[in-house]
Design an enzyme around this catalytic site. Structure first.
Site, PDB file in Angstrom:
ATOM      1  N   SER A  53       0.826  -1.205   0.000  1.00 23.88           N
ATOM      2  CA  SER A  53       0.000   0.000   0.000  1.00 23.88           C
ATOM      3  C   SER A  53       0.861   1.258   0.000  1.00 23.88           C
ATOM      4  O   SER A  53       1.497   1.582  -0.993  1.00 23.88           O
ATOM      5  CB  SER A  53      -0.962  -0.031   1.186  1.00 23.88           C
ATOM      6  OG  SER A  53      -1.867   1.053   1.128  1.00 23.88           O
ATOM      7  N   HIS A  56      -8.495   0.622   1.792  1.00 23.13           N
ATOM      8  CA  HIS A  56      -8.672  -0.246   0.624  1.00 23.13           C
ATOM      9  C   HIS A  56     -10.096  -0.786   0.521  1.00 23.13           C
ATOM     10  O   HIS A  56     -10.319  -1.913   0.088  1.00 23.13           O
ATOM     11  CB  HIS A  56      -7.622  -1.358   0.612  1.00 23.13           C
ATOM     12  CG  HIS A  56      -6.229  -0.815   0.533  1.00 23.13           C
ATOM     13  ND1 HIS A  56      -5.722  -0.270  -0.631  1.00 23.13           N
ATOM     14  CD2 HIS A  56      -5.269  -0.658   1.473  1.00 23.13           C
ATOM     15  CE1 HIS A  56      -4.492   0.169  -0.393  1.00 23.13           C
ATOM     16  NE2 HIS A  56      -4.200  -0.039   0.878  1.00 23.13           N
TER      17      HIS A  56
END
Length: 316
Positions: free
Chosen positions: A88, A198
């Site tokens: 990420s 997410h």
């Protein structure tokens, strides 16, 4: 050595991170101080502050800069990686190390990204839970059924082939946990995070980041970096589109790491505040694949000595 370099993601942060590296390594200190000038605050002081480093807006720049500073301090001891991969936030560190983003550019972007995500997380509070077990299709099926009933709970992070993090509205995640238990899942762990990253709960941040990145330009890669979002190597042409989707899309770290293994990587080194990604790699990679993490001065010295010895041996 066929090196795969891994970059820590958010959640790896802890108070005091990098302080011994900062005190001992001029190259590390120079990188931190340069970032402080860009950010407008003393980054190492923030990294030492438990209340600040736990906040998304501060944690994201701190992790990115620490990872980059370690790479810079290694200098010529670090061979050119076969490929890079970050979790990420760590993708921005990986893109910086590979030359697609300049350091100043990455720090400025991540300063804003962290703020966007903190604000969105506070406006749309959520919960994330790690679901253990190798039947990830079962988890997906349970969540799909709940979504059809109007529940806002989603697959978020495919960390290994036996760990899938789910996220969403807290009450809906609780419903999912009950449903997963009834479906036979035996182990779940709630994660100490400030939002459901997410997932669509971060749509506001994704919209802001899209606007923020519109006028950014990207450079060619010095080596491939794999995307969590697609599982494929980033390209300069698709970088904007992939990064703007990343905040609200699941991360496929396990699949991307498997691609690195398929490419021939035989050694992983994680740089950042923790060794979480190395632990994930242990669950995915064959036992003969070497794994190291640089999280502090002692591990920095150990890995640097190993790399220098490998370099000397290869030149003999």
């Amino acid at each position: 050595m066929k090196l795969g370099i891994l970059f820590s993601g958010q959640g790896a942060q802890k108070a005091g991170m990098g302080s011994d590296l900062y005190d001992a390594l001029p190259g590390y200190q120079e990188t931190i101080d340069r970032a402080s000038n860009i950010l407008g605050y003393d980054l190492q002081s923030v990294a030492n502050d438990d209340s600040k480093i736990s906040q998304t807006a501060y944690a994201q720049p701190a992790i990115l800069v620490m990872s980059t500073a370690i790479v810079n301090a290694l200098g010529d001891a670090l061979p050119t990686p076969l490929a890079g991969l970050g979790l990420s936030l760590g993708e921005y560190s990986a893109l910086t190390a590979a030359g697609a983003l300049s350091f100043d550019q990455a720090v400025a972007i991540i300063k804003d990204r962290g703020i966007y995500m903190q604000i969105a997380g506070e406006a749309n509070p959520g919960k994330m839970v790690a679901v253990m077990g190798d039947n990830q299709q079962l988890v997906e099926d349970v969540l799909a059924k709940l979504q059809s009933e109007g529940k806002r709970v989603y697959p978020a992070n495919y960390n290994t082939f036996a760990q899938l993090v789910i996220g969403g509205v807290a009450a809906d995640v609780d419903v999912a946990m009950t449903a997963l238990t009834e479906a036979g899942i035996q182990r779940m762990v709630e994660l100490p995070v400030s939002g459901a990253f997410h997932t669509p709960l971060l749509t506001q941040a994704a919209t802001q980041l899209t606007e923020r990145l519109t006028n950014e330009t990207f450079a060619p890669f010095n080596y491939p970096v794999y995307s969590n979002t697609t599982g494929e190597a980033f390209s300069t042409d698709t970088l904007f589109d992939t990064l703007t989707k990343q905040i609200i899309s699941p991360t496929y770290f396990a699949q991307a790491l498997q691609r690195m293994l398929d490419d021939g990587v035989d050694t992983f080194i994680e740089v950042g505040p923790s060794d979480t990604l190395i632990k994930f790699a242990k669950k995915i990679a064959p036992k003969d694949v070497k794994r190291y993490a640089i999280t502090d001065l002692a591990s920095f010295n150990d890995v640097r000595d190993m790399l220098l010895a490998e370099k000397e041996q290869s030149q003999a």
